[in-house]
Design a protein around this motif. Structure first.
Motif, PDB file in Angstrom:
ATOM      1  N   ILE A  10      34.451  46.225  44.745  1.00 20.63           N
ATOM      2  CA  ILE A  10      35.901  46.361  44.891  1.00 20.63           C
ATOM      3  C   ILE A  10      36.592  45.047  45.228  1.00 20.63           C
TER       4      ILE A  10
ATOM      5  N   SER B 147      29.872  51.067  48.057  1.00 20.59           N
ATOM      6  CA  SER B 147      31.267  50.825  48.440  1.00 20.59           C
ATOM      7  C   SER B 147      31.359  50.040  49.746  1.00 20.59           C
TER       8      SER B 147
ATOM      9  N   LEU C 179      42.279  36.207  36.467  1.00 17.92           N
ATOM     10  CA  LEU C 179      41.495  36.662  37.618  1.00 17.92           C
ATOM     11  C   LEU C 179      40.837  35.486  38.329  1.00 17.92           C
TER      12      LEU C 179
ATOM     13  N   THR D  16      33.041  38.610  46.094  1.00 10.42           N
ATOM     14  CA  THR D  16      33.260  39.031  44.704  1.00 10.42           C
ATOM     15  C   THR D  16      32.574  40.339  44.343  1.00 10.42           C
TER      16      THR D  16
ATOM     17  N   TYR E 122      41.261  34.056  42.019  1.00  6.92           N
ATOM     18  CA  TYR E 122      40.099  33.927  42.906  1.00  6.92           C
ATOM     19  C   TYR E 122      40.093  32.563  43.611  1.00  6.92           C
TER      20      TYR E 122
ATOM     21  N   TRP F  45      34.827  41.984  50.373  1.00  9.48           N
ATOM     22  CA  TRP F  45      36.269  41.739  50.326  1.00  9.48           C
ATOM     23  C   TRP F  45      36.737  41.006  51.578  1.00  9.48           C
TER      24      TRP F  45
ATOM     25  N   THR G 259      36.464  42.384  43.577  1.00  5.37           N
ATOM     26  CA  THR G 259      37.029  41.874  42.324  1.00  5.37           C
ATOM     27  C   THR G 259      38.264  42.668  41.911  1.00  5.37           C
ATOM     28  N   SER G 260      38.183  43.999  41.999  1.00  2.26           N
ATOM     29  CA  SER G 260      39.333  44.804  41.585  1.00  2.26           C
ATOM     30  C   SER G 260      40.536  44.582  42.500  1.00  2.26           C
ATOM     31  N   ARG G 261      40.306  44.412  43.783  1.00  3.09           N
ATOM     32  CA  ARG G 261      41.426  44.167  44.706  1.00  3.09           C
ATOM     33  C   ARG G 261      42.051  42.807  44.501  1.00  3.09           C
TER      34      ARG G 261
ATOM     35  N   ASN H 284      39.317  36.181  31.277  1.00  6.03           N
ATOM     36  CA  ASN H 284      39.328  36.371  32.733  1.00  6.03           C
ATOM     37  C   ASN H 284      40.022  35.222  33.461  1.00  6.03           C
TER      38      ASN H 284
ATOM     39  N   LYS I 143      42.925  41.532  41.854  1.00  9.24           N
ATOM     40  CA  LYS I 143      43.983  41.624  40.837  1.00  9.24           C
ATOM     41  C   LYS I 143      45.351  41.868  41.451  1.00  9.24           C
ATOM     42  N   ASP I 144      45.379  42.487  42.633  1.00  9.40           N
ATOM     43  CA  ASP I 144      46.653  42.802  43.287  1.00  9.40           C
ATOM     44  C   ASP I 144      46.977  41.861  44.444  1.00  9.40           C
TER      45      ASP I 144
END
Length: 407
Positions: free
Chosen positions: A285, A269, A321, A282, A325, A276, A287-289, A318, A291-292
């Motif tokens: 997390i 993590s 996304l 990339t 990016y 991030w 990548t997941s962040r 994708n 998205k928002d």
């Protein structure tokens, strides 16, 4: 700088590995010493150089080898630690003392192999080192800690740690036959005497290059390049740097073995958090962040928005996304160019080494997007030179985007 359209190995990290301090640790995306030397030679004498994306401190080391002064920036604590050790002017007397400590470590660590020594919390660690090699490497680390402590601000003991980092990657199953790190078909078994011989050889080479005096002075500071801040009221005459490319290749992935063994990372993590924060990050997390993520109201080049729309409409699962990016990468670089202006001397020159990218067959022209960002922000004399061809099939190139800041 001469324009080149062929694939130039002397303009890549491969060239660096043969050049003293530049070859202490391998980081595949590091740019060429030769290229940086050409750019540094254009800097006025007694002027300050800035590298906002330090990485392995190539710009800083080239600058001080040529008698210049430089400030470098990074957000990765391992790279800051490594860069400042790499840029240090060592005393011959203290290096002789360090050599004696190293010999003690080399001779005494085998007695610790049967101990329950610490190993990092690196996922699937047996993929990296076999069950025979890992206890030997762990025993060596334990002995280093006992003799010189954990990695710290002391550049002399840090030399031993840098050698240890070289050792762990050279005894691992990591392969470097791609733009980033991959794995060989199987792990390699090392005996104690082989580890001793390899570690001794690495230290000998590092020590020899550390003995060579440096003419200038440079330091790596912990600064987020998206919001550049003042250091000692210095104004810079030349910015020489190579930001991450917009290609989703995570630098943290290649740095992980070093960072875990030196305790700059403890769990996955933390790697995700660091990535991030990085431009173009990339990992995990990051990548997941993404998205928002949404940009604030900033004027961005139309060519960027067109590229993002083309990626979005490509039809891949994708595509949304990846469009986001690319948008975020150039948005962050735009923030960087904007915050940089307050740190520049009138007439300062900028040289940014960057590559273009493709997403689902759609070319993202980094050089043209950089040019337009710089133009929007008031930079002048903007131009681009092709440094080398990176991939003949996909028409991928490395560019030097240059500009002036007239204040």
């Amino acid at each position: 700088m001469t324009k080149h359209t062929e694939q130039r190995s002397d303009y890549t990290f491969k060239y660096n590995t043969k050049l003293g301090r530049h070859g202490w640790l391998r980081l595949t995306p590091a740019y060429s010493v030769k290229l940086v030397q050409e750019l540094v030679s254009e800097t006025p004498k007694n002027a300050f150089i800035l590298d906002p994306f330090s990485g392995t401190a190539t710009t800083g080391l080239c600058a001080i080898e040529m008698g210049m002064s430089a400030h470098l920036c990074d957000i990765n604590p391992f790279l800051i630690w490594f860069g400042n050790t790499k840029l240090f002017n060592f005393s011959g007397r203290k290096l002789n003392e360090l050599e004696k400590v190293f010999d003690e470590i080399l001779n005494s660590f085998p007695a610790k192999i049967s101990n329950d020594n610490w190993v990092p919390n690196l996922h699937n660690i047996e993929r990296w080192w076999c069950g025979h090699t890992l206890p030997i490497v762990a025993a060596l680390r334990s002995e280093i800690v006992e003799k010189v402590g954990e990695p710290q601000d002391d550049p002399y003991s840090n030399l031993i740690w840098i050698c240890f980092c070289r050792l762990i990657i050279e005894t691992s199953s990591a392969a470097f036959n791609h733009v980033s790190m991959s794995f060989k078909g199987g792990v390699t078994k090392f005996e104690v005497h082989q580890i001793q011989s390899l570690f001794g050889s690495i230290f000998e080479n590092v020590l020899a290059s550390a003995r060579k005096p440096l003419k200038g002075k440079a330091v790596v500071n912990s600064i987020d390049s998206r919001c550049m801040t003042d250091v000692d009221n210095i104004r810079y005459a030349h910015v020489i740097t190579s930001p991450p490319y917009p290609n989703r290749m995570s630098y943290i992935r290649e740095l992980r073995p070093y960072m875990y063994w030196t305790k700059f990372l403890d769990k996955a993590s933390e790697a995700g958090e660091l990535d991030w924060k990085a431009i173009g990050g990339t990992w995990g997390i990051a990548t997941s962040r993404l998205k928002d993520w949404a940009p604030s109201e900033v004027e961005l080049p139309k060519i960027l928005l067109n590229s993002c729309e083309a990626i979005l409409n490509s039809g891949d699962k994708n595509s949304e996304l990846m469009a986001r990016y690319v948008h975020k990468y150039f948005y962050d670089m735009h923030l960087h160019f904007a915050s940089l202006r307050n740190l520049l001397e009138p007439g300062a020159k900028l040289d940014y080494i960057v590559g273009n990218s493709t997403f689902y067959g759609i070319h993202v022209d980094s050089d043209k997007i950089y040019e337009k960002s710089l133009e929007i922000l008031g930079y002048t004399n903007i131009s681009t030179t092709i440094v080398r061809k990176r991939n003949s099939k996909k028409e991928l190139y490395e560019f030097c985007v240059s500009a002036r800041w007239n204040g």
